[in-house]
Scaffold this active site. Structure first.
Site, short mmCIF file in Angstrom:
data_model
loop_
_atom_site.label_atom_id
_atom_site.label_comp_id
_atom_site.label_asym_id
_atom_site.label_seq_id
_atom_site.Cartn_x
_atom_site.Cartn_y
_atom_site.Cartn_z
N HIS A 99 11.96 -6.96 1.89
CA HIS A 99 11.28 -6.10 2.87
C HIS A 99 10.98 -6.95 4.10
O HIS A 99 11.02 -8.18 4.06
CB HIS A 99 9.95 -5.58 2.30
N ASN A 100 10.65 -6.29 5.19
CA ASN A 100 10.21 -7.00 6.40
C ASN A 100 11.21 -8.07 6.82
O ASN A 100 10.87 -9.26 6.93
CB ASN A 100 8.83 -7.63 6.18
N GLY A 114 3.36 0.03 -5.70
CA GLY A 114 2.08 0.69 -5.48
C GLY A 114 0.95 -0.30 -5.73
O GLY A 114 1.12 -1.50 -5.62
N THR A 115 -0.22 0.20 -6.07
CA THR A 115 -1.35 -0.68 -6.37
C THR A 115 -1.44 -0.89 -7.87
O THR A 115 -0.83 -0.18 -8.67
CB THR A 115 -2.67 -0.08 -5.88
N HIS A 144 8.09 0.79 2.57
CA HIS A 144 8.22 -0.22 1.52
C HIS A 144 6.95 -0.36 0.70
O HIS A 144 6.83 -1.25 -0.12
CB HIS A 144 8.63 -1.58 2.12
N GLY A 183 0.82 0.56 2.17
CA GLY A 183 0.15 0.02 3.34
C GLY A 183 -1.35 -0.09 3.09
O GLY A 183 -1.93 0.71 2.33
N LYS A 201 -1.78 -11.12 -11.15
CA LYS A 201 -1.89 -11.46 -9.73
C LYS A 201 -2.05 -12.96 -9.60
O LYS A 201 -2.97 -13.55 -10.15
CB LYS A 201 -3.11 -10.75 -9.11
#
Length: 251
Positions: free
Chosen positions: A99-100, A149-150, A174, A177, A250
Protein backbone atom coordinates in the site's frame (compact mmCIF):
# COMPACT_ATOMS: atom_id res chain seq x y z
CA UNK A 1 -6.43 -17.49 7.80
CA UNK A 2 -3.55 -15.36 9.09
CA UNK A 3 -3.43 -11.74 7.92
CA UNK A 4 -0.14 -9.87 8.34
CA UNK A 5 -0.04 -6.10 8.03
CA UNK A 6 3.28 -4.28 8.30
CA UNK A 7 5.01 -1.58 6.34
CA UNK A 8 8.32 0.23 6.53
CA UNK A 9 7.52 1.71 9.94
CA UNK A 10 9.53 4.82 10.85
CA UNK A 11 11.70 4.58 7.72
CA UNK A 12 8.77 5.21 5.37
CA UNK A 13 7.59 8.14 7.47
CA UNK A 14 11.08 9.67 7.43
CA UNK A 15 11.38 9.20 3.66
CA UNK A 16 8.09 11.08 3.17
CA UNK A 17 9.05 13.85 5.62
CA UNK A 18 12.41 14.42 3.91
CA UNK A 19 10.80 14.33 0.46
CA UNK A 20 8.18 16.93 1.40
CA UNK A 21 10.91 19.40 2.37
CA UNK A 22 12.98 18.76 -0.77
CA UNK A 23 9.95 18.87 -3.08
CA UNK A 24 8.68 22.15 -1.67
CA UNK A 25 11.97 23.73 -2.71
CA UNK A 26 11.70 22.06 -6.13
CA UNK A 27 8.15 23.37 -6.59
CA UNK A 28 9.27 26.93 -5.87
CA UNK A 29 12.13 26.55 -8.33
CA UNK A 30 10.03 24.98 -11.11
CA UNK A 31 6.88 27.08 -10.65
CA UNK A 32 4.63 24.19 -9.52
CA UNK A 33 1.66 25.03 -7.25
CA UNK A 34 -0.70 22.73 -5.28
CA UNK A 35 -3.51 23.48 -2.83
CA UNK A 36 -2.16 21.26 -0.05
CA UNK A 37 1.33 20.77 1.35
CA UNK A 38 0.74 17.01 1.44
CA UNK A 39 0.51 17.12 -2.37
CA UNK A 40 4.06 18.44 -2.71
CA UNK A 41 5.66 17.00 -5.83
CA UNK A 42 8.60 17.21 -8.20
CA UNK A 43 9.23 16.30 -11.80
CA UNK A 44 10.05 12.59 -12.10
CA UNK A 45 13.25 13.29 -14.02
CA UNK A 46 14.50 15.88 -11.50
CA UNK A 47 17.09 15.03 -8.86
CA UNK A 48 14.42 15.37 -6.17
CA UNK A 49 12.10 13.03 -8.06
CA UNK A 50 14.78 10.40 -8.59
CA UNK A 51 15.96 10.66 -4.97
CA UNK A 52 12.42 10.10 -3.75
CA UNK A 53 11.80 7.07 -5.96
CA UNK A 54 15.06 5.50 -4.78
CA UNK A 55 14.25 6.17 -1.12
CA UNK A 56 10.70 4.88 -1.56
CA UNK A 57 12.02 1.67 -3.14
CA UNK A 58 14.33 1.21 -0.15
CA UNK A 59 11.41 1.61 2.27
CA UNK A 60 9.24 -0.73 0.18
CA UNK A 61 11.95 -3.40 0.21
CA UNK A 62 12.18 -3.03 3.99
CA UNK A 63 8.41 -3.54 4.22
CA UNK A 64 8.59 -6.67 2.04
CA UNK A 65 11.30 -8.11 4.28
CA UNK A 66 9.25 -7.29 7.40
CA UNK A 67 6.25 -9.20 6.08
CA UNK A 68 8.39 -12.07 4.79
CA UNK A 69 10.10 -12.43 8.18
CA UNK A 70 6.81 -12.40 10.06
CA UNK A 71 5.33 -14.90 7.63
CA UNK A 72 8.28 -17.24 8.22
CA UNK A 73 8.00 -16.93 12.01
CA UNK A 74 4.23 -17.46 11.87
CA UNK A 75 4.64 -20.63 9.82
CA UNK A 76 7.29 -21.90 12.24
CA UNK A 77 5.03 -21.21 15.23
CA UNK A 78 2.15 -23.19 13.71
CA UNK A 79 4.50 -26.02 12.75
CA UNK A 80 5.84 -26.21 16.31
CA UNK A 81 2.37 -26.15 17.89
CA UNK A 82 0.87 -28.78 15.60
CA UNK A 83 4.09 -30.85 15.34
CA UNK A 84 3.98 -30.73 11.56
CA UNK A 85 5.52 -28.75 8.72
CA UNK A 86 4.20 -25.53 7.17
CA UNK A 87 3.76 -27.31 3.84
CA UNK A 88 1.78 -30.16 5.40
CA UNK A 89 -0.37 -27.56 7.16
CA UNK A 90 -0.93 -25.89 3.74
CA UNK A 91 0.32 -22.56 5.12
CA UNK A 92 1.15 -20.95 1.81
CA UNK A 93 1.00 -17.24 1.04
CA UNK A 94 -2.25 -16.40 -0.72
CA UNK A 95 -1.25 -12.86 -1.68
CA UNK A 96 1.11 -10.05 -0.69
CA UNK A 97 0.61 -6.48 -1.81
CA UNK A 98 2.04 -3.07 -0.95
CA UNK A 99 0.00 0.00 0.00
CA UNK A 100 1.05 3.65 -0.21
CA UNK A 101 3.51 3.19 -3.05
CA UNK A 102 4.20 4.65 -6.50
CA UNK A 103 4.11 2.34 -9.53
CA UNK A 104 4.91 2.96 -13.19
CA UNK A 105 1.87 1.75 -15.15
CA UNK A 106 0.03 2.20 -18.44
CA UNK A 107 -3.45 3.76 -18.37
CA UNK A 108 -5.92 5.27 -20.81
CA UNK A 109 -6.01 9.08 -20.55
CA UNK A 110 -8.41 10.90 -22.90
CA UNK A 111 -8.54 7.80 -25.07
CA UNK A 112 -4.76 7.46 -25.36
CA UNK A 113 -2.59 4.84 -23.64
CA UNK A 114 -0.01 6.64 -21.51
CA UNK A 115 2.82 5.60 -19.22
CA UNK A 116 2.17 7.11 -15.79
CA UNK A 117 3.63 7.10 -12.31
CA UNK A 118 0.61 6.30 -10.13
CA UNK A 119 1.22 7.15 -6.47
CA UNK A 120 -1.42 5.51 -4.28
CA UNK A 121 -1.55 7.20 -0.89
CA UNK A 122 -4.23 5.85 1.43
CA UNK A 123 -5.15 3.39 -1.30
CA UNK A 124 -3.94 0.23 -2.99
CA UNK A 125 -3.79 -1.26 -6.47
CA UNK A 126 -6.98 -3.06 -7.59
CA UNK A 127 -6.57 -4.25 -11.18
CA UNK A 128 -9.49 -5.97 -12.97
CA UNK A 129 -9.72 -9.54 -14.32
CA UNK A 130 -7.43 -10.38 -17.26
CA UNK A 131 -4.98 -7.55 -16.54
CA UNK A 132 -1.47 -8.63 -17.61
CA UNK A 133 0.16 -7.42 -14.35
CA UNK A 134 -1.77 -9.68 -11.99
CA UNK A 135 -0.81 -13.33 -11.34
CA UNK A 136 -2.24 -16.16 -13.41
CA UNK A 137 -4.21 -17.52 -10.43
CA UNK A 138 -6.26 -14.31 -10.26
CA UNK A 139 -6.76 -13.61 -13.96
CA UNK A 140 -10.45 -14.58 -13.78
CA UNK A 141 -11.24 -12.91 -10.46
CA UNK A 142 -9.30 -9.67 -10.56
CA UNK A 143 -6.48 -8.59 -8.26
CA UNK A 144 -7.04 -9.42 -4.57
CA UNK A 145 -7.38 -6.31 -2.40
CA UNK A 146 -6.49 -6.88 1.27
CA UNK A 147 -8.37 -4.48 3.56
CA UNK A 148 -7.04 -4.66 7.10
CA UNK A 149 -9.72 -3.72 9.59
CA UNK A 150 -9.32 -3.15 13.33
CA UNK A 151 -8.50 -5.78 15.90
CA UNK A 152 -12.05 -5.64 17.22
CA UNK A 153 -14.14 -5.56 14.04
CA UNK A 154 -13.29 -7.34 10.79
CA UNK A 155 -11.13 -7.30 7.66
CA UNK A 156 -12.05 -7.81 4.02
CA UNK A 157 -10.74 -9.23 0.79
CA UNK A 158 -12.00 -7.39 -2.31
CA UNK A 159 -11.23 -7.78 -6.01
CA UNK A 160 -10.46 -5.18 -8.66
CA UNK A 161 -12.96 -4.14 -11.34
CA UNK A 162 -13.01 -2.67 -14.85
CA UNK A 163 -14.84 0.41 -13.56
CA UNK A 164 -12.10 1.00 -11.01
CA UNK A 165 -9.52 0.74 -13.78
CA UNK A 166 -11.32 3.40 -15.79
CA UNK A 167 -12.18 5.81 -12.98
CA UNK A 168 -9.42 5.46 -10.36
CA UNK A 169 -6.43 4.14 -12.33
CA UNK A 170 -7.14 0.70 -10.82
CA UNK A 171 -7.18 1.87 -7.18
CA UNK A 172 -9.38 1.41 -4.13
CA UNK A 173 -9.22 1.93 -0.35
CA UNK A 174 -6.55 0.13 1.67
CA UNK A 175 -8.25 0.29 5.07
CA UNK A 176 -10.71 2.18 7.22
CA UNK A 177 -8.43 5.10 8.03
CA UNK A 178 -7.97 6.63 11.45
CA UNK A 179 -10.82 8.43 13.22
CA UNK A 180 -8.45 9.61 15.99
CA UNK A 181 -4.78 10.42 16.00
CA UNK A 182 -2.48 8.06 17.91
CA UNK A 183 -1.93 10.75 20.53
CA UNK A 184 -5.66 11.33 20.96
CA UNK A 185 -6.28 7.59 21.33
CA UNK A 186 -3.61 7.26 24.03
CA UNK A 187 -5.09 10.13 26.04
CA UNK A 188 -8.80 9.47 25.59
CA UNK A 189 -9.15 5.67 25.65
CA UNK A 190 -8.79 3.43 28.69
CA UNK A 191 -6.36 0.50 28.40
CA UNK A 192 -8.38 -1.96 30.47
CA UNK A 193 -11.67 -0.98 28.87
CA UNK A 194 -10.30 -1.77 25.40
CA UNK A 195 -9.05 -5.16 26.62
CA UNK A 196 -12.41 -5.94 28.26
CA UNK A 197 -14.32 -5.11 25.07
CA UNK A 198 -12.08 -7.39 23.01
CA UNK A 199 -12.44 -10.19 25.56
CA UNK A 200 -16.24 -9.83 25.47
CA UNK A 201 -16.07 -10.47 21.72
CA UNK A 202 -13.94 -13.58 22.23
CA UNK A 203 -10.81 -11.94 20.80
CA UNK A 204 -7.41 -12.71 22.33
CA UNK A 205 -4.65 -10.10 22.13
CA UNK A 206 -0.92 -9.92 22.77
CA UNK A 207 0.91 -6.60 22.54
CA UNK A 208 4.52 -5.47 22.79
CA UNK A 209 3.56 -2.16 24.43
CA UNK A 210 0.38 -1.16 26.32
CA UNK A 211 0.10 2.10 24.38
CA UNK A 212 -0.50 0.07 21.19
CA UNK A 213 -3.77 -1.19 22.67
CA UNK A 214 -5.22 2.33 22.71
CA UNK A 215 -3.60 3.42 19.43
CA UNK A 216 -5.03 0.40 17.59
CA UNK A 217 -8.36 0.17 19.41
CA UNK A 218 -11.46 -0.21 17.21
CA UNK A 219 -12.61 3.23 18.38
CA UNK A 220 -9.47 4.77 16.86
CA UNK A 221 -10.59 3.90 13.33
CA UNK A 222 -13.51 4.59 11.03
CA UNK A 223 -16.08 1.86 10.34
CA UNK A 224 -14.25 -0.44 7.91
CA UNK A 225 -17.52 -2.02 6.72
CA UNK A 226 -18.93 1.38 5.75
CA UNK A 227 -15.71 2.20 3.86
CA UNK A 228 -15.73 -1.14 2.03
CA UNK A 229 -19.44 -0.82 1.23
CA UNK A 230 -18.78 2.62 -0.29
CA UNK A 231 -16.07 1.24 -2.59
CA UNK A 232 -18.28 -1.74 -3.51
CA UNK A 233 -21.31 0.42 -4.28
CA UNK A 234 -19.16 2.82 -6.31
CA UNK A 235 -18.02 -0.17 -8.37
CA UNK A 236 -14.28 0.47 -7.97
CA UNK A 237 -13.81 -2.84 -6.15
CA UNK A 238 -16.00 -5.83 -5.34
CA UNK A 239 -16.56 -7.48 -1.96
CA UNK A 240 -15.34 -11.06 -1.79
CA UNK A 241 -14.60 -12.26 1.77
CA UNK A 242 -15.22 -10.92 5.28
CA UNK A 243 -12.75 -12.02 7.97
CA UNK A 244 -13.50 -11.89 11.72
CA UNK A 245 -10.54 -11.75 14.15
CA UNK A 246 -10.00 -14.51 16.73
CA UNK A 247 -6.57 -13.45 17.98
CA UNK A 248 -4.44 -10.35 17.46
CA UNK A 249 -0.69 -9.80 17.90
CA UNK A 250 0.55 -6.19 17.95
CA UNK A 251 4.30 -5.64 17.86
Amino acid sequence: CVMIHSGSRGLGHQVATDALTAMERAMARDGIATNDRQLACARITSQEGQDYLASMACAANYAWVNRSSMTFLCRQAFAKLFKSTPDDLDMHVVYDVSHNIAKIEEHLVDGQLKRLLVHRKGSTRAFPPHHPLIPVDYQFTGQPVLIGGTMGTCSYVLTGTEKGMRETFGSTCHGAGRARSRSSSRHQLDYQMVLDRLKAKGISIRVASPKLVMEEAPESYKDVTAVVDTCHEAGISQKCIRLRPLAVVKG
